[in-house]
Design a protein around this motif. Structure first.
Motif, short mmCIF file in Angstrom:
data_model
loop_
_atom_site.label_atom_id
_atom_site.label_comp_id
_atom_site.label_asym_id
_atom_site.label_seq_id
_atom_site.Cartn_x
_atom_site.Cartn_y
_atom_site.Cartn_z
N ASP A 152 5.37 38.52 17.86
CA ASP A 152 6.65 39.22 17.86
C ASP A 152 7.72 38.34 18.50
OD1 ASP A 152 8.48 41.15 17.46
OD2 ASP A 152 7.40 42.74 18.51
N LEU A 205 11.80 37.33 18.52
CA LEU A 205 13.17 37.72 18.16
C LEU A 205 14.08 36.53 18.34
CD1 LEU A 205 13.50 41.17 20.00
CD2 LEU A 205 13.07 40.81 17.57
N ILE A 245 13.38 35.09 21.86
CA ILE A 245 12.62 35.97 22.75
C ILE A 245 11.20 36.09 22.24
CG2 ILE A 245 12.45 38.30 23.70
CD1 ILE A 245 15.45 38.64 23.18
N ASN A 246 10.25 35.68 23.08
CA ASN A 246 8.83 35.86 22.78
C ASN A 246 8.37 37.09 23.55
OD1 ASN A 246 5.97 35.80 22.84
ND2 ASN A 246 5.98 33.59 22.44
N LYS A 247 8.25 38.22 22.85
CA LYS A 247 7.95 39.48 23.52
C LYS A 247 6.54 39.51 24.09
CE LYS A 247 9.58 43.21 21.45
NZ LYS A 247 9.90 44.17 20.36
N HIS A 279 6.61 37.31 27.13
CA HIS A 279 7.69 37.72 28.04
C HIS A 279 8.53 36.51 28.45
CE1 HIS A 279 9.10 41.14 30.64
NE2 HIS A 279 8.59 41.78 29.61
N VAL A 330 11.97 33.87 27.44
CA VAL A 330 13.24 33.69 26.75
C VAL A 330 13.63 32.22 26.83
CG1 VAL A 330 15.71 34.24 26.74
CG2 VAL A 330 14.04 36.04 27.23
N PHE A 369 14.99 41.20 30.98
CA PHE A 369 14.29 40.89 29.73
C PHE A 369 14.34 42.09 28.78
CE2 PHE A 369 10.61 40.79 26.97
CZ PHE A 369 10.56 39.47 26.53
N GLU A 370 14.05 43.29 29.32
CA GLU A 370 14.09 44.51 28.53
C GLU A 370 15.48 44.74 27.94
OE1 GLU A 370 11.53 47.61 28.51
OE2 GLU A 370 10.71 45.65 27.98
N THR A 399 16.27 42.16 25.18
CA THR A 399 15.49 42.50 23.98
C THR A 399 16.13 43.66 23.24
OG1 THR A 399 13.43 41.72 25.00
CG2 THR A 399 13.23 43.25 23.15
N TYR A 400 16.55 44.68 23.99
CA TYR A 400 17.18 45.85 23.38
C TYR A 400 18.48 45.46 22.68
CZ TYR A 400 19.11 50.54 22.87
OH TYR A 400 19.64 51.70 22.37
N GLU A 459 17.63 43.49 19.48
CA GLU A 459 17.07 44.37 18.46
C GLU A 459 18.12 45.29 17.84
OE1 GLU A 459 12.40 44.85 19.85
OE2 GLU A 459 13.91 46.23 20.65
#
Length: 225
Positions: free
Chosen positions: A129, A131, A138-140, A143, A145, A159-160, A163-164, A167
């Motif tokens: 995953d 992004l 971002i490598n989810k 974790h 960046v 990070f959250e 990511t939000y 997305e």
């Protein structure tokens, strides 16, 4: 599945036992520290701690200093416990990289729910995953960046939040929507929580921080120029 280890730091043995008992029932391993200095020793001796629950007021070294010491080397999620209700303390905690902030007295069930939510989001992503937004990657799963291939150190909540944003590129996001999505629906925070995190995130992203645009009177929009 391997049991995740949580460090509970509080100078009150009764409080530690209360938190520990609820966490153990949920299949977590728990290690305890009765003051800040002991917490630092344990954290760096045991490399597999997944989350820290940290009281503010403690002898030898208070929770703020413990948080600073941990954040200098790690982005492990930190939940701060405090008897104070002063919003300045809350903002200080977030500024230092605290991920959740719970005032005493609190419901142990709510605390455990917060722990589970954080750990679920931390470890629940698929390995492929990835992004991308411009030169931000971002490598989810890991974790991580990177910007232009260079690693950027973010706290768990930063990070959250990033990511939000990525997305939801190009979408105007109200502060309420961000709170509900990133901090969970049961988080009783306010706009200053988000603004504090956005300010720090922009700073860490350098000139890419301009991708996060303020929509006055509403919230934010993430757009790659």
């Amino acid at each position: 599945m391997e049991r995740l280890k949580i460090l509970v730091v509080d100078d009150e043995s009764r409080m530690r036992k209360l938190v520990r008992d609820f966490l153990v029932k949920k299949e977590f391993d728990v290690v305890e520290a009765e003051d800040g200095a002991q917490a630092i020793d344990i954290f760096f001796e045991q490399k597999d701690i997944a989350l820290v629950i940290l009281d503010v007021m403690m002898p030898k070294m208070d929770g703020w200093q413990v948080c600073r010491e941990i954040r200098a080397y790690s982005t492990v999620p930190i939940i701060m416990l405090t008897a104070k209700g002063d919003e300045r303390d809350e903002l200080l905690g977030f500024d230092l990289g605290v991920d959740e902030y719970i005032s005493k007295p609190f419901s142990p069930k709510i605390l455990v729910a917060r722990v589970e939510a954080i750990l679920r989001r931390t470890s629940g992503f698929s390995a492929d995953d990835i992004l991308r937004a411009g030169s931000i990657e971002i490598n989810k799963a890991a974790h991580e960046v990177t910007i232009d291939g260079k690693s950027v150190e973010l706290s768990f909540k930063e990070f959250e939040l990033l990511t939000y944003f990525v997305e939801n590129q190009g979408i105007a996001l109200s502060r309420e929507k961000i709170l509900n999505s990133v901090w969970n629906y049961d988080y009783f925070g306010d706009a200053r929580t988000i603004d504090t995190h956005v300010k720090k995130l922009r700073s860490k992203l350098g000139d890419k921080g301009d991708y996060i645009r303020t929509i006055w009177g509403m919230g934010y929009k993430f757009e790659v120029e």
